[in-house]
Design a protein around this motif. Structure first.
Motif, PDB file in Angstrom:
ATOM      1  N   ALA A 180       0.834  -1.206   0.000  1.00 12.04           N
ATOM      2  CA  ALA A 180       0.000   0.000   0.000  1.00 12.04           C
ATOM      3  C   ALA A 180       0.868   1.254   0.000  1.00 12.04           C
ATOM      4  CB  ALA A 180      -0.929  -0.010   1.212  1.00 12.04           C
ATOM      5  N   ILE A 181       1.957   1.214   0.763  1.00 11.00           N
ATOM      6  CA  ILE A 181       2.859   2.368   0.834  1.00 11.00           C
ATOM      7  C   ILE A 181       3.536   2.587  -0.520  1.00 11.00           C
ATOM      8  CG2 ILE A 181       4.962   3.241   1.920  1.00 11.00           C
ATOM      9  CD1 ILE A 181       4.084   1.669   4.450  1.00 11.00           C
ATOM     10  N   ILE A 182       3.921   1.507  -1.170  1.00 13.36           N
ATOM     11  CA  ILE A 182       4.535   1.616  -2.501  1.00 13.36           C
ATOM     12  C   ILE A 182       3.546   2.250  -3.484  1.00 13.36           C
ATOM     13  CG2 ILE A 182       5.370   0.268  -4.470  1.00 13.36           C
ATOM     14  CD1 ILE A 182       6.561  -1.696  -2.399  1.00 13.36           C
ATOM     15  N   GLY A 183       2.275   1.851  -3.396  1.00 15.36           N
ATOM     16  CA  GLY A 183       1.257   2.434  -4.260  1.00 15.36           C
ATOM     17  C   GLY A 183       1.112   3.928  -4.058  1.00 15.36           C
ATOM     18  N   LEU A 184       1.100   4.366  -2.794  1.00 16.85           N
ATOM     19  CA  LEU A 184       1.028   5.797  -2.504  1.00 16.85           C
ATOM     20  C   LEU A 184       2.264   6.523  -3.021  1.00 16.85           C
ATOM     21  CD1 LEU A 184      -0.314   6.245   1.154  1.00 16.85           C
ATOM     22  CD2 LEU A 184      -1.412   6.962  -0.957  1.00 16.85           C
ATOM     23  N   TYR A 185       3.410   5.954  -2.729  1.00 17.83           N
ATOM     24  CA  TYR A 185       4.689   6.582  -3.090  1.00 17.83           C
ATOM     25  C   TYR A 185       4.802   6.766  -4.601  1.00 17.83           C
ATOM     26  CZ  TYR A 185       9.751   7.336  -3.142  1.00 17.83           C
ATOM     27  OH  TYR A 185      11.005   7.857  -3.322  1.00 17.83           O
ATOM     28  N   ALA A 186       4.436   5.744  -5.349  1.00 20.95           N
ATOM     29  CA  ALA A 186       4.602   5.789  -6.809  1.00 20.95           C
ATOM     30  C   ALA A 186       3.745   6.875  -7.444  1.00 20.95           C
ATOM     31  CB  ALA A 186       4.252   4.425  -7.406  1.00 20.95           C
ATOM     32  N   LEU A 187       2.558   7.130  -6.902  1.00 18.84           N
ATOM     33  CA  LEU A 187       1.637   8.086  -7.523  1.00 18.84           C
ATOM     34  C   LEU A 187       1.700   9.479  -6.912  1.00 18.84           C
ATOM     35  CD1 LEU A 187      -1.511   5.835  -8.026  1.00 18.84           C
ATOM     36  CD2 LEU A 187      -0.059   6.806  -9.805  1.00 18.84           C
ATOM     37  N   THR A 188       2.489   9.637  -5.851  1.00 18.64           N
ATOM     38  CA  THR A 188       2.482  10.909  -5.127  1.00 18.64           C
ATOM     39  C   THR A 188       3.777  11.690  -5.291  1.00 18.64           C
ATOM     40  OG1 THR A 188       1.002   9.936  -3.478  1.00 18.64           O
ATOM     41  CG2 THR A 188       2.105  11.986  -2.883  1.00 18.64           C
ATOM     42  N   PHE A 189       4.897  10.983  -5.241  1.00 16.72           N
ATOM     43  CA  PHE A 189       6.184  11.676  -5.232  1.00 16.72           C
ATOM     44  C   PHE A 189       6.789  11.690  -6.633  1.00 16.72           C
ATOM     45  CE2 PHE A 189       5.496  10.216  -0.939  1.00 16.72           C
ATOM     46  CZ  PHE A 189       5.819  11.346  -0.197  1.00 16.72           C
ATOM     47  N   SER A 190       7.069  12.907  -7.118  1.00 22.56           N
ATOM     48  CA  SER A 190       7.629  13.038  -8.458  1.00 22.56           C
ATOM     49  C   SER A 190       9.001  13.699  -8.450  1.00 22.56           C
ATOM     50  CB  SER A 190       6.679  13.842  -9.355  1.00 22.56           C
ATOM     51  OG  SER A 190       6.382  15.091  -8.742  1.00 22.56           O
ATOM     52  N   SER A 191       9.232  14.600  -7.509  1.00 16.26           N
ATOM     53  CA  SER A 191      10.509  15.322  -7.497  1.00 16.26           C
ATOM     54  C   SER A 191      11.530  14.631  -6.613  1.00 16.26           C
ATOM     55  CB  SER A 191      10.300  16.759  -6.999  1.00 16.26           C
ATOM     56  OG  SER A 191       9.964  16.757  -5.627  1.00 16.26           O
ATOM     57  N   ALA A 192      12.807  14.789  -6.958  1.00 15.17           N
ATOM     58  CA  ALA A 192      13.892  14.208  -6.160  1.00 15.17           C
ATOM     59  C   ALA A 192      13.895  14.780  -4.751  1.00 15.17           C
ATOM     60  CB  ALA A 192      15.234  14.473  -6.847  1.00 15.17           C
ATOM     61  N   ASN A 193      13.511  16.058  -4.654  1.00 15.13           N
ATOM     62  CA  ASN A 193      13.431  16.710  -3.334  1.00 15.13           C
ATOM     63  C   ASN A 193      12.501  15.958  -2.401  1.00 15.13           C
ATOM     64  OD1 ASN A 193      14.941  18.763  -2.495  1.00 15.13           O
ATOM     65  ND2 ASN A 193      13.600  20.410  -3.200  1.00 15.13           N
ATOM     66  N   ASN A 194      11.301  15.634  -2.903  1.00 16.61           N
ATOM     67  CA  ASN A 194      10.312  14.912  -2.103  1.00 16.61           C
ATOM     68  C   ASN A 194      10.785  13.502  -1.760  1.00 16.61           C
ATOM     69  OD1 ASN A 194       8.368  16.871  -1.707  1.00 16.61           O
ATOM     70  ND2 ASN A 194       7.251  16.387  -3.586  1.00 16.61           N
ATOM     71  N   HIS A 195      11.493  12.873  -2.669  1.00 18.37           N
ATOM     72  CA  HIS A 195      12.017  11.530  -2.388  1.00 18.37           C
ATOM     73  C   HIS A 195      12.923  11.563  -1.164  1.00 18.37           C
ATOM     74  CE1 HIS A 195      10.253   9.914  -5.912  1.00 18.37           C
ATOM     75  NE2 HIS A 195      11.108  10.412  -6.794  1.00 18.37           N
ATOM     76  N   ILE A 196      13.810  12.529  -1.125  1.00 21.18           N
ATOM     77  CA  ILE A 196      14.760  12.631  -0.010  1.00 21.18           C
ATOM     78  C   ILE A 196      14.025  12.887   1.309  1.00 21.18           C
ATOM     79  CG2 ILE A 196      16.673  13.984   0.942  1.00 21.18           C
ATOM     80  CD1 ILE A 196      17.545  14.480  -1.982  1.00 21.18           C
ATOM     81  N   LYS A 197      13.045  13.785   1.267  1.00 22.98           N
ATOM     82  CA  LYS A 197      12.278  14.094   2.483  1.00 22.98           C
ATOM     83  C   LYS A 197      11.528  12.860   2.978  1.00 22.98           C
ATOM     84  CE  LYS A 197      11.322  18.702   0.630  1.00 22.98           C
ATOM     85  NZ  LYS A 197      10.244  19.564   0.083  1.00 22.98           N
TER      86      LYS A 197
END
Length: 466
Positions: A180-197
């Motif tokens: 479920a977390i992977i599903g949220l992550y894949a559709l929500t985070f697009s920028s490298a900045n957000n990935h790091i946060k």
């Protein structure tokens, strides 16, 4: 009554019913809630040895966050008694559930709709939402993570880190939340900045669990990995040690159980959510969660419980866009309202509820309880050590012997009624006697295992102390 007043009134009703459910809901929905949280906490506080714990303890596969939290509650409020400490844990669980749900409604601008609080009155929600279980807390943390997600708008540095932290805690409490977390992550985070946060927040949650496991188990380890290694790698995905079910279990089972009316409503909500907004991340989180669980051999309906908060949000969203679904939802709530009231009032586990009733009696008088088949306070060969009462003894009833020496007897209602028990009357049982006698169509009660507790009348021991 205007919509604002109706909304407030419904929230008041919800809080009241959740409070009643937390106060009355002694016990657990599934044994893991007790034997892998409360008894682990009981062990950590030095009250029992490892021989009284489940086999999972030796495998070190239970995340230690909840046992340690309950151990802290027990240490802090022990003078109030074990049953009241458990009550406090349920009040905390219910409060966090309501807070996460309200914040999620506010995030999606749904907090002014009366459908929000109304949905919390689906018959099984108040009873499950107050449980101090891994499923419930994982679902609560997941919903908090959704609240802080940078979706549908961008969010601050702190909020994105908090999203990672809460979603991480969800996985730390129950590693099965990862799809479920992977599903949220894949559709929500697009920028490298957000990935790091996000990864920073997730890493903090992992660090918290590692430190917690070190304190609880006494060595550096990572309990979710032990769970994956024991249950999935060594045993295999198709592991059937605890039984297995076909791939379509989660698609069919809810409609063949007492959940069928809410299941139909949730299904319509999911379909409408996909139709209206195909990229809704919480819809895909739920679908990936179900898909991943469908692949694993061992299946139980409780494995879906962590997704209940998300399903409730999807339902409110769908009702905002579909008048007919809103009407169907309200009709279903009205039809099942008496069941919701009943299930919110009775214990989750009647054996624990029975122990609570015994704990309220005069402890200077010894009480003897005879059981016909299995010992109600020693399921799976594990005792309810945390709720042990010194003045109460349980012993198995020897066949063809008099039972009148027992203050209480318990077992299958049909077996008890088959004996001559003129001196005994119903004290507690899983279903009310008036329901069993009034609605005994086709004699179904004679074919159903209904666990009952009967008391010996006239001896005065059932008088509670004040």
């Amino acid at each position: 009554m205007n919509s604002e007043k109706l909304n407030r009134a419904l929230w008041s009703v919800v809080i009241l019913i959740f409070g009643i459910s937390a106060f009355q809901g002694h016990g657990y929905f599934h044994a893991d809630e007790h034997f892998q949280i409360i008894e682990y906490a009981n062990y950590f506080n030095g009250n029992i040895g490892t021989d009284a714990l489940s086999w999972e303890f030796k495998e070190q596969m239970r995340p230690s966050l909840q046992p340690l939290l309950f151990a802290l509650l027990d240490f802090s409020f022990n003078d109030f008694g074990g049953f009241n400490v458990a009550r406090i844990s349920r009040f905390i669980s219910g409060s966090f559930f309501l807070l996460a749900f309200f914040l999620a409604l506010k995030k999606y601008n749904l907090h002014k709709s009366f459908v929000g609080p109304l949905s919390l009155l689906i018959w099984f929600i108040p009873g499950l939402a107050v449980l101090f279980s891994a499923e419930n807390w994982a679902g609560i943390c997941f919903l908090f993570g959704v609240v802080f997600l940078p979706y549908p708008r961008h969010s601050s540095l702190v909020n994105t880190i908090l999203a990672g932290l809460f979603l991480g805690l969800s996985a730390m409490l129950r590693v099965q939340m990862l799809p479920a977390i992977i599903g949220l992550y894949a559709l929500t985070f697009s920028s490298a900045n957000n990935h790091i946060k996000f990864i920073t927040g997730f890493a903090i949650s992992a660090g918290i669990l590692i430190a917690s496991d070190r304190i609880f188990y006494g060595q550096w380890m990572f309990s979710p990995w032990n769970y994956i290694n024991t249950n999935l790698i060594e045993a295999g995905i198709a592991d059937d040690r605890c039984g297995s079910a076909p791939f379509y279990f989660y698609i069919i089972k809810p409609f063949l159980s007492s959940l069928f009316i809410p299941a139909i409503i949730f299904l319509f909500a999911i379909v409408l959510s996909l139709k209206d907004k195909f990229n809704n991340p919480i819809v895909w989180a739920f679908l990936l969660f179900v898909l991943a669980h469908s692949v694993i051999g061992h299946k139980e309906l409780r494995f879906l419980f962590p997704m209940l908060p998300v399903l409730l949000i999807l339902l409110v969203q769908a009702c905002q866009k579909s008048v007919w679904l809103k009407r169907f939802h309200i009709a279903g709530l009205m039809l099942l309202f008496p069941i919701m009231i009943y299930w919110s009032y009775v214990p989750r586990k009647f054996a624990v509820g029975f122990l609570y009733e015994l704990s309220q009696m005069d402890s200077s008088k010894n009480i003897s309880v005879g059981f016909l088949d299995e010992n109600p306070v020693n399921p799976f060969g594990l005792p309810y050590s945390y709720y042990e009462l010194d003045h109460v003894t349980f012993s198995k009833i020897i066949p063809n012997t008099s039972v009148e020496s027992y203050d209480f007897i318990c077992g299958n209602r049909n077996k008890i009624k088959a004996q001559t028990l003129d001196l005994y009357s119903v004290f507690m049982q899983e279903k009310p006697e008036w329901v069993l006698t009034t609605f005994n169509f086709g004699g179904w009660t004679a074919r159903t295992h209904i666990y009952s507790f009967y008391k010996l009348d006239g001896n005065g021991i059932t008088q509670r102390t004040r």
